[in-house]
Design an enzyme around this catalytic site. Structure first.
Site, PDB file in Angstrom:
ATOM      1  N   LYS A 116       0.810  -1.219   0.000  1.00 21.22           N
ATOM      2  CA  LYS A 116       0.000   0.000   0.000  1.00 21.22           C
ATOM      3  C   LYS A 116       0.847   1.274   0.000  1.00 21.22           C
ATOM      4  O   LYS A 116       0.474   2.280  -0.595  1.00 21.22           O
ATOM      5  CB  LYS A 116      -0.953  -0.018   1.195  1.00 21.22           C
ATOM      6  CG  LYS A 116      -2.123  -0.969   1.030  1.00 21.22           C
ATOM      7  CD  LYS A 116      -3.067  -0.885   2.216  1.00 21.22           C
ATOM      8  CE  LYS A 116      -4.381  -1.612   1.941  1.00 21.22           C
ATOM      9  NZ  LYS A 116      -4.220  -3.002   1.572  1.00 21.22           N
ATOM     10  N   GLU A 200      -2.555   6.763   7.801  1.00 17.95           N
ATOM     11  CA  GLU A 200      -3.251   7.554   6.797  1.00 17.95           C
ATOM     12  C   GLU A 200      -4.411   8.279   7.453  1.00 17.95           C
ATOM     13  O   GLU A 200      -4.979   7.795   8.439  1.00 17.95           O
ATOM     14  CB  GLU A 200      -3.757   6.610   5.705  1.00 17.95           C
ATOM     15  CG  GLU A 200      -4.167   7.269   4.410  1.00 17.95           C
ATOM     16  CD  GLU A 200      -4.436   6.215   3.339  1.00 17.95           C
ATOM     17  OE1 GLU A 200      -3.603   6.043   2.443  1.00 17.95           O
ATOM     18  OE2 GLU A 200      -5.483   5.540   3.423  1.00 17.95           O
ATOM     19  N   ARG A 293      -6.760  -7.802 -10.194  1.00 16.19           N
ATOM     20  CA  ARG A 293      -7.495  -9.029 -10.506  1.00 16.19           C
ATOM     21  C   ARG A 293      -8.928  -8.649 -10.855  1.00 16.19           C
ATOM     22  O   ARG A 293      -9.302  -7.482 -10.801  1.00 16.19           O
ATOM     23  CB  ARG A 293      -7.512  -9.957  -9.284  1.00 16.19           C
ATOM     24  CG  ARG A 293      -8.022  -9.248  -8.025  1.00 16.19           C
ATOM     25  CD  ARG A 293      -8.241 -10.167  -6.859  1.00 16.19           C
ATOM     26  NE  ARG A 293      -8.449  -9.478  -5.600  1.00 16.19           N
ATOM     27  CZ  ARG A 293      -9.560  -8.878  -5.213  1.00 16.19           C
ATOM     28  NH1 ARG A 293     -10.601  -8.867  -6.014  1.00 16.19           N
ATOM     29  NH2 ARG A 293      -9.649  -8.294  -4.033  1.00 16.19           N
TER      30      ARG A 293
END
Length: 445
Positions: A116, A200, A293
């Site tokens: 991330k 975050e 995906r």
């Protein structure tokens, strides 16, 4: 076009891939664990190979067994579905090294988006909006506190290698951050083998909006449309709809442009999803992650665009052009997906068991992608998803009306299920208004 395809997955997504492959005349090979021997996807494939015990580490994540199955059956390509090995860069690399076609993005793209922090930094460099957060892992709780002080509380404490809503905790102050940092770090080490932690900014009221992208065989990256995914429990999606009731044409254009930038930044090929957080108060959105995906919720995009995304995946992997003209892509109507899980409808705790009755709803605009049938058993070894109930209507009100009827007509006896929750949601004033956020389920409970 690919002539033979091994599906390295199970349940409803395996059946979904088999259905498209058979329509295209592609020979299908299923792999299955001992616990899944009698499942519908095993019976529907042209061939099936047992790859190990119920434990997914010994079967569906057993790369050696899956590659051996591909070789013994003469499979030309491998489609990983979602979950299990779908975002495993080493497996994608090994598939290609063995002369097989990987139906997905490159191992390099998977690696780039799998962390991330790295993904955030790449997106920021590409001009994609990112939420205020750390550019490097918070190596200690003291560095996490320093970052949170700079960002401003509340903050989200995330496992950098996490996904699927796992490894995330909110901290409202320093005391909570000390606790949640250690909790996330320990969880991340155990689950992902990587204890790296990202700090975050946390948005108390936020919507989860994502964009479907396709990296075409000719190198272009295109964005199809957005999906609203804000009905969640434990940061995991329960309901998705397309288009998002929160997105105006102007905001949609910004979303799609950012998603294309994200895909181009990593030379993306095949199907992927750029996930974002939308602040409904300001109209600002921020990159969350890229799923390298096919998504669970891909059917709602298929319905509003009139496409088969699995076919597009197979065409891209085969080096062929898409079935549609990207410059003339349009969408109509409204689609909603309800994830029918084997869990109780109040606390959403798993409730596996043998399926005594399984009656799927039918009707105009109703689609069911299911993994189970009467006589099969939902075991605790795998995800609780049993089926996806998808409806399509001329507009949102029509889709909701069809969803109500379909939920009432879906009969499951045996394992617990969350159909009663959906019946409640589809009468909820906040949901009906379209003005909801990721806290809607907690407010209902």
């Amino acid at each position: 076009m690919i002539e033979s395809l091994l599906i390295a997955n199970r349940g409803e997504i395996a059946r979904r891939i088999i259905r498209t492959a058979k329509r295209l005349g592609i020979r299908t090979i299923a792999v299955y664990s001992e616990a899944d021997a009698g499942m519908p996807f095993v019976l529907e494939a042209d061939e099936a190979v047992n790859v190990g015990p119920a434990n997914p580490a010994q079967s569906y994540r057993n790369t050696e067994a899956i590659l051996a199955a591909a070789k013994s059956t003469g499979a030309q390509a491998i489609h990983p579905g979602y979950g299990f090995l779908s975002e495993n860069a080493d497996f994608a690399r090994t598939v290609a090294a063995n002369g097989l076609i990987w139906v997905g993005p490159s191992a390099e793209a998977i690696t780039a988006m799998g962390d991330k922090i790295n993904a955030r930094n790449l997106m920021a460099a590409a001009g994609v909006p990112v939420a205020p957060g750390t550019e490097d892992p918070a190596a200690t709780v003291e560095s996490a506190i320093e970052a949170a002080t700079s960002i401003g509380y509340p903050v989200m404490v995330k496992a950098a290698a996490g996904g699927g809503g796992m490894g995330m905790q909110v901290a409202n102050d320093e005391a909570a951050l000390r606790t949640e940092y250690e909790k996330v770090r320990t969880f991340a080490e155990r689950m992902f083998g990587d204890g790296s932690v990202l700090i975050e900014r946390y948005f108390p009221r936020v919507r989860h909006v994502e964009v479907q992208i396709l990296g075409l065989a000719d190198g272009r990256v295109i964005a199809l449309s957005e999906r609203e995914c804000s009905v969640q429990r434990r940061n995991q999606k329960l309901v998705e709809e397309a288009p998002s009731p929160a997105v105006s044409p102007e905001l949609r254009a910004r979303f799609l442009a950012a998603a294309v930038k994200a895909g181009e930044a990593v030379g993306y090929r095949n199907a992927g999803t750029v996930e974002c957080l939308l602040d409904p108060a300001t109209g600002e959105f921020f990159f969350l992650e890229m799923n390298t995906r096919l998504q669970v919720e891909h059917p709602i995009t298929e319905l509003i665009h009139g496409l088969d995304l699995v076919e597009e995946q197979l065409r891209i992997a085969s080096g062929e052009a898409p079935t549609f003209d990207p410059a003339a892509l349009t969408s109509t109507g409204h689609a909603i997906e309800l994830r029918v899980n084997a869990e109780d409808p109040k606390r959403f705790l798993p409730g596996p068991g043998k399926v005594a009755t399984w009656v799927e709803p039918t009707g105009d605009g109703v689609r069911v992608d299911s993994g189970y049938a009467a006589g099969t058993t939902v075991t605790p070894n795998y995800d609780s998803l049993m089926a996806k109930l998808i409806v399509y209507g001329t507009d949102r009100a029509d889709a909701i009306a069809k969803a109500r009827t379909a939920v009432a007509g879906f009969e499951i006896v045996g394992p617990k299920n969350n159909l009663p929750f959906f019946a409640e949601l589809l009468e909820n004033d906040e949901f009906l208004s379209g003005d909801y956020d990721t806290g809607i389920v907690s407010r209902m409970r």
